[in-house]
Scaffold this motif. Sequence first.
Motif, mmCIF file in Angstrom:
data_model
loop_
_atom_site.group_PDB
_atom_site.id
_atom_site.type_symbol
_atom_site.label_atom_id
_atom_site.label_comp_id
_atom_site.label_asym_id
_atom_site.label_seq_id
_atom_site.Cartn_x
_atom_site.Cartn_y
_atom_site.Cartn_z
ATOM 1 N N LEU A 1 8.067 34.012 37.938
ATOM 2 C CA LEU A 1 8.948 33.192 38.786
ATOM 3 C C LEU A 1 8.324 32.902 40.153
ATOM 4 O O LEU A 1 8.441 31.788 40.676
ATOM 5 N N ALA A 2 7.645 33.903 40.712
ATOM 6 C CA ALA A 2 7.040 33.700 42.043
ATOM 7 C C ALA A 2 5.954 32.627 41.970
ATOM 8 O O ALA A 2 5.870 31.740 42.843
ATOM 9 N N THR A 3 5.151 32.670 40.906
ATOM 10 C CA THR A 3 4.100 31.648 40.751
ATOM 11 C C THR A 3 4.740 30.284 40.516
ATOM 12 O O THR A 3 4.261 29.254 41.018
ATOM 13 N N ALA A 4 5.855 30.270 39.761
ATOM 14 C CA ALA A 4 6.534 28.998 39.487
ATOM 15 C C ALA A 4 7.018 28.351 40.793
ATOM 16 O O ALA A 4 6.886 27.136 40.979
ATOM 17 N N TYR A 5 7.560 29.172 41.727
ATOM 18 C CA TYR A 5 7.984 28.592 43.021
ATOM 19 C C TYR A 5 6.769 28.115 43.831
ATOM 20 O O TYR A 5 6.869 27.155 44.590
ATOM 21 N N ALA A 6 5.624 28.757 43.626
ATOM 22 C CA ALA A 6 4.406 28.274 44.311
ATOM 23 C C ALA A 6 3.976 26.919 43.739
ATOM 24 O O ALA A 6 3.545 26.023 44.478
ATOM 25 N N VAL A 7 4.123 26.751 42.418
ATOM 26 C CA VAL A 7 3.819 25.441 41.813
ATOM 27 C C VAL A 7 4.799 24.397 42.364
ATOM 28 O O VAL A 7 4.407 23.280 42.728
ATOM 29 N N GLN A 8 6.086 24.783 42.454
ATOM 30 C CA GLN A 8 7.096 23.863 42.999
ATOM 31 C C GLN A 8 6.716 23.419 44.413
ATOM 32 O O GLN A 8 6.783 22.235 44.763
ATOM 33 N N THR B 1 -3.737 31.894 38.192
ATOM 34 C CA THR B 1 -3.122 30.599 37.865
ATOM 35 C C THR B 1 -3.420 29.577 38.967
ATOM 36 O O THR B 1 -3.203 29.854 40.149
ATOM 37 N N ASP B 2 -3.882 28.406 38.568
ATOM 38 C CA ASP B 2 -4.207 27.343 39.527
ATOM 39 C C ASP B 2 -2.934 26.523 39.774
ATOM 40 O O ASP B 2 -2.637 25.578 39.022
ATOM 41 N N VAL B 3 -2.184 26.883 40.820
ATOM 42 C CA VAL B 3 -0.876 26.252 41.045
ATOM 43 C C VAL B 3 -1.028 24.760 41.366
ATOM 44 O O VAL B 3 -0.204 23.943 40.959
ATOM 45 N N THR B 4 -2.095 24.402 42.063
ATOM 46 C CA THR B 4 -2.280 22.980 42.406
ATOM 47 C C THR B 4 -2.524 22.159 41.148
ATOM 48 O O THR B 4 -1.950 21.075 40.978
ATOM 49 N N ALA B 5 -3.338 22.692 40.230
ATOM 50 C CA ALA B 5 -3.615 21.960 38.989
ATOM 51 C C ALA B 5 -2.330 21.778 38.182
ATOM 52 O O ALA B 5 -2.091 20.704 37.606
ATOM 53 N N ALA C 1 9.042 25.429 38.315
ATOM 54 C CA ALA C 1 7.794 24.733 38.652
ATOM 55 C C ALA C 1 8.011 23.231 38.705
ATOM 56 O O ALA C 1 7.437 22.527 39.547
ATOM 57 N N ASP C 2 8.881 22.718 37.850
ATOM 58 C CA ASP C 2 9.166 21.279 37.766
ATOM 59 C C ASP C 2 10.217 20.860 38.800
ATOM 60 O O ASP C 2 10.900 19.845 38.630
ATOM 61 N N ARG D 1 1.104 28.324 27.888
ATOM 62 C CA ARG D 1 -0.250 27.810 28.150
ATOM 63 C C ARG D 1 -0.898 28.610 29.275
ATOM 64 O O ARG D 1 -2.092 28.828 29.284
ATOM 65 N N VAL D 2 -0.070 29.004 30.272
ATOM 66 C CA VAL D 2 -0.604 29.775 31.413
ATOM 67 C C VAL D 2 0.358 30.911 31.731
ATOM 68 O O VAL D 2 1.504 30.909 31.286
ATOM 69 N N ASP D 3 -0.132 31.851 32.534
ATOM 70 C CA ASP D 3 0.683 32.971 32.978
ATOM 71 C C ASP D 3 1.569 32.472 34.115
ATOM 72 O O ASP D 3 1.059 32.081 35.163
ATOM 73 N N LEU D 4 2.893 32.434 33.916
ATOM 74 C CA LEU D 4 3.765 31.846 34.941
ATOM 75 C C LEU D 4 4.982 32.740 35.163
ATOM 76 O O LEU D 4 5.965 32.630 34.427
#
Length: 256
Positions: free
Chosen positions: A32-39, A2-6, A153-154, A27-30
């Motif tokens: 909770l850990a990846t969601a906090y990285a997007v945040q 998952t491209d967290v920056t994108a 993520a939001d 739309r993408v594999d998300l």
Amino acid sequence: MTDVTALAEQLAEAAKSRTATEPLTGRVDLDLATAYAVQDALVRLRTDAGETVTAVKLGLTSVAKQRQMNVDEPLYGWLTDRMAIDRGQVLDVSRYIQPRVEPEIAFLVGGDLAGPGVTGADVLAATTAVMVAIDVLDSRYAGYRFTLPDVVADNASAAGYLLGDPRPVEGLDLRTVGCVFSKNGEVVATAAGAAVLGHPAAAVGWLVRKLAERGRRLPAGTVVLAGALTAAIPVDTGDTVRVEVDRLGSLDLACR
Ligand code: 0L1
Ligand code: MG
């Protein structure tokens, strides 16, 4: 991968253009850990643009909010100086996609809080002051339809916040303080402090333990919004909301 920056850039663009987007999950594999990285990436976009992180917010800490949003676990996010609203400042709803507001209790933490064993009692011992607060939400997802990873993520729908005068916590039982939440002169909800995970300080303890899982801490001087006491309500041009919390005082927010 998952491209967290994108994903962070998509959410930042939704906020900037005031155009709601579809949830990321599906739309993408998300997880909770990846969601906090997007945040984190989303907050970094703000700090890279010159904003300063000024407070932390907890969300979904009450049964009312969890039911409203159909999730069963709290979350946290970050507030910046650009999101701070001065008392008396009118909220310009055209800056947002679908603004909602909710009543909260905020803590000013006077000592460092860190580690997996921090409790509500530790939080109270480290608390310098508590304040009545209004949290302004603006989900970047159409109709506030999201899963827990989406809203993490939001950045917990963070959009704005308003704080009351600091009051000493000594002698206050934050479980039993009453909150009256009104819109345009009509009471829309009432609650006691215990609506927030049994005690608002317990919610801050949850935050410290969650941060510890990621090797992070709450430094002395941090302001924490402990989560809503009631469900959030939408606001529009011409509305005025009032939050009154027993012994902490009241806050008004007018919208244009
Ligand atoms: O402050 C909050 O409870 C944010 C949680 C996100 C859910 C929402 O947008 O209402
Ligand atoms: Mg909130």
